[in-house]
Write a protein that holds these residues in place. Structure first.
Motif, PDB file in Angstrom:
ATOM      1  N   PHE A 124       0.833  -1.204   0.000  1.00 53.53           N
ATOM      2  CA  PHE A 124       0.000   0.000   0.000  1.00 53.53           C
ATOM      3  C   PHE A 124       0.868   1.254   0.000  1.00 53.53           C
ATOM      4  O   PHE A 124       0.632   2.201  -0.748  1.00 53.53           O
ATOM      5  N   PHE A 125       1.922   1.239   0.823  1.00 50.23           N
ATOM      6  CA  PHE A 125       2.832   2.375   0.911  1.00 50.23           C
ATOM      7  C   PHE A 125       3.520   2.645  -0.425  1.00 50.23           C
ATOM      8  O   PHE A 125       3.520   3.774  -0.917  1.00 50.23           O
ATOM      9  N   VAL A 126       4.095   1.604  -1.019  1.00 53.50           N
ATOM     10  CA  VAL A 126       4.817   1.777  -2.283  1.00 53.50           C
ATOM     11  C   VAL A 126       3.863   2.257  -3.378  1.00 53.50           C
ATOM     12  O   VAL A 126       4.205   3.145  -4.168  1.00 53.50           O
ATOM     13  N   TYR A 127       2.659   1.700  -3.423  1.00 55.17           N
ATOM     14  CA  TYR A 127       1.667   2.139  -4.410  1.00 55.17           C
ATOM     15  C   TYR A 127       1.349   3.624  -4.210  1.00 55.17           C
ATOM     16  O   TYR A 127       1.354   4.402  -5.179  1.00 55.17           O
ATOM     17  N   CYS A 128       1.048   4.022  -2.973  1.00 50.75           N
ATOM     18  CA  CYS A 128       0.702   5.423  -2.703  1.00 50.75           C
ATOM     19  C   CYS A 128       1.847   6.368  -3.053  1.00 50.75           C
ATOM     20  O   CYS A 128       1.613   7.446  -3.608  1.00 50.75           O
ATOM     21  N   MET A 129       3.075   5.958  -2.742  1.00 50.69           N
ATOM     22  CA  MET A 129       4.222   6.824  -3.059  1.00 50.69           C
ATOM     23  C   MET A 129       4.351   7.011  -4.567  1.00 50.69           C
ATOM     24  O   MET A 129       4.553   8.122  -5.051  1.00 50.69           O
ATOM     25  N   ALA A 130       4.233   5.928  -5.320  1.00 49.31           N
ATOM     26  CA  ALA A 130       4.363   6.020  -6.776  1.00 49.31           C
ATOM     27  C   ALA A 130       3.215   6.826  -7.378  1.00 49.31           C
ATOM     28  O   ALA A 130       3.412   7.589  -8.326  1.00 49.31           O
ATOM     29  N   PHE A 131       2.025   6.671  -6.828  1.00 48.90           N
ATOM     30  CA  PHE A 131       0.850   7.351  -7.377  1.00 48.90           C
ATOM     31  C   PHE A 131       0.844   8.841  -7.039  1.00 48.90           C
ATOM     32  O   PHE A 131       0.564   9.677  -7.894  1.00 48.90           O
ATOM     33  N   PHE A 132       1.166   9.173  -5.784  1.00 48.50           N
ATOM     34  CA  PHE A 132       1.025  10.560  -5.337  1.00 48.50           C
ATOM     35  C   PHE A 132       2.291  11.407  -5.486  1.00 48.50           C
ATOM     36  O   PHE A 132       2.214  12.635  -5.403  1.00 48.50           O
ATOM     37  N   ALA A 133       3.448  10.803  -5.702  1.00 46.76           N
ATOM     38  CA  ALA A 133       4.693  11.581  -5.836  1.00 46.76           C
ATOM     39  C   ALA A 133       4.588  12.668  -6.897  1.00 46.76           C
ATOM     40  O   ALA A 133       4.900  13.835  -6.623  1.00 46.76           O
ATOM     41  N   PRO A 134       4.131  12.336  -8.112  1.00 48.25           N
ATOM     42  CA  PRO A 134       4.067  13.402  -9.120  1.00 48.25           C
ATOM     43  C   PRO A 134       2.977  14.442  -8.844  1.00 48.25           C
ATOM     44  O   PRO A 134       3.068  15.575  -9.309  1.00 48.25           O
ATOM     45  N   LYS A 135       1.981  14.064  -8.070  1.00 49.76           N
ATOM     46  CA  LYS A 135       0.873  14.986  -7.787  1.00 49.76           C
ATOM     47  C   LYS A 135       1.198  15.947  -6.636  1.00 49.76           C
ATOM     48  O   LYS A 135       0.797  17.104  -6.659  1.00 49.76           O
ATOM     49  N   LEU A 136       1.925  15.448  -5.636  1.00 47.57           N
ATOM     50  CA  LEU A 136       2.183  16.251  -4.444  1.00 47.57           C
ATOM     51  C   LEU A 136       3.567  16.879  -4.407  1.00 47.57           C
ATOM     52  O   LEU A 136       3.758  17.904  -3.754  1.00 47.57           O
ATOM     53  N   GLY A 137       4.533  16.269  -5.065  1.00 42.93           N
ATOM     54  CA  GLY A 137       5.918  16.714  -4.964  1.00 42.93           C
ATOM     55  C   GLY A 137       6.587  16.038  -3.776  1.00 42.93           C
ATOM     56  O   GLY A 137       5.918  15.586  -2.836  1.00 42.93           O
ATOM     57  N   ALA A 138       7.902  15.972  -3.811  1.00 50.98           N
ATOM     58  CA  ALA A 138       8.659  15.232  -2.801  1.00 50.98           C
ATOM     59  C   ALA A 138       8.477  15.797  -1.391  1.00 50.98           C
ATOM     60  O   ALA A 138       8.282  15.047  -0.442  1.00 50.98           O
ATOM     61  N   ALA A 139       8.541  17.104  -1.241  1.00 50.63           N
ATOM     62  CA  ALA A 139       8.487  17.696   0.099  1.00 50.63           C
ATOM     63  C   ALA A 139       7.132  17.469   0.765  1.00 50.63           C
ATOM     64  O   ALA A 139       7.061  17.043   1.926  1.00 50.63           O
ATOM     65  N   THR A 140       6.042  17.737   0.054  1.00 48.34           N
ATOM     66  CA  THR A 140       4.713  17.524   0.631  1.00 48.34           C
ATOM     67  C   THR A 140       4.466  16.051   0.880  1.00 48.34           C
ATOM     68  O   THR A 140       3.954  15.658   1.934  1.00 48.34           O
TER      69      THR A 140
END
Length: 147
Positions: free
Chosen positions: A81-97
Motif C-alpha cells: 500500500f505504501f509503495v503504491y501510494c508513493m508512486a501514485f502521489f509523488a508526481p501529484k504532491l511533490g517530494a516535500a509535501t
C-alpha cells in the motif's frame, strides 16, 4: 554499532523520496501504478533473497513461522500500500509535501503504538508535549504544501 545504525537509518530515510520518484517514473512509463509497485516489490524480493543466500543464513522452519501471530503477516500488505501510494502521489504532491505527510503519518501512528504498547513497542504514555509536537508537524505539512 549504534553510530552505524543511525547512519543506516538516515540513509534509508533519505532514499524514501527517491524511491517514490523512481517508482512514479516506472508507473508513468508502464502506464500503471500497480504494475510499478509490483515490479518494485519483485526486484526488492530478489535482492533480499540474494543477500540472504550470500549471508549463508539458515532458512526458518515452518514450525517457527506458524508461531507468528496472524497480524505479523500484514507487513507486506502495508508495504505494498505504501509503495503504491508513493508512486501514485509523488508526481501529484511533490517530494516535500509527500514526505511531510508520510513523516506526520508515521509520528501520529507512533504516538498511538507507544501509548498502547502494541505491535512489540514499549509503552510510553502519550503526553500533551508529544501531541503538541505532532500538531507542529502537521502545521509544517500545511506550510510546505502552501509555499
Amino acid at each position: 554499532m549504534e553510530g552505524l545504525s543511525v547512519v543506516m537509518v538516515l540513509i534509508a530515510g533519505s532514499l524514501l523520496p527517491l524511491q517514490a520518484g523512481v517508482n512514479a517514473l516506472l508507473a508513468r512509463a508502464s502506464g500503471h501504478t500497480l504494475w510499478a509497485a509490483g515490479v518494485s516489490f519483485f526486484i526488492g524480493t530478489i535482492a533480499l533473497i540474494l543477500v540472504f543466500i550470500l549471508q549463508r543464513a539458515s532458512w526458518p522452519m515452518l514450525s517457527q513461522l506458524k508461531t507468528a501471530p496472524i497480524v505479523a503477516w500484514a507487513g507486506g500488505l502495508m508495504g505494498a500500500f505504501f509503495v503504491y501510494c508513493m508512486a501514485f502521489f509523488a508526481p501529484k504532491l511533490g517530494a516535500a509535501t509527500l514526505l511531510a505527510l508520510v513523516i506526520s503519518g508515521q509520528i501520529g501512528m507512533s504516538l498511538v503504538l507507544d501509548h498502547f504498547g502494541v505491535a512489540g513497542y514499549t509503552q510510553h504514555v502519550i503526553s500533551w508535549q508529544r501531541v503538541l509536537g505532532f500538531l507542529l508537524m502537521l502545521s509544517g505539512v500545511f506550510l510546505i504544501k502552501k509555499f
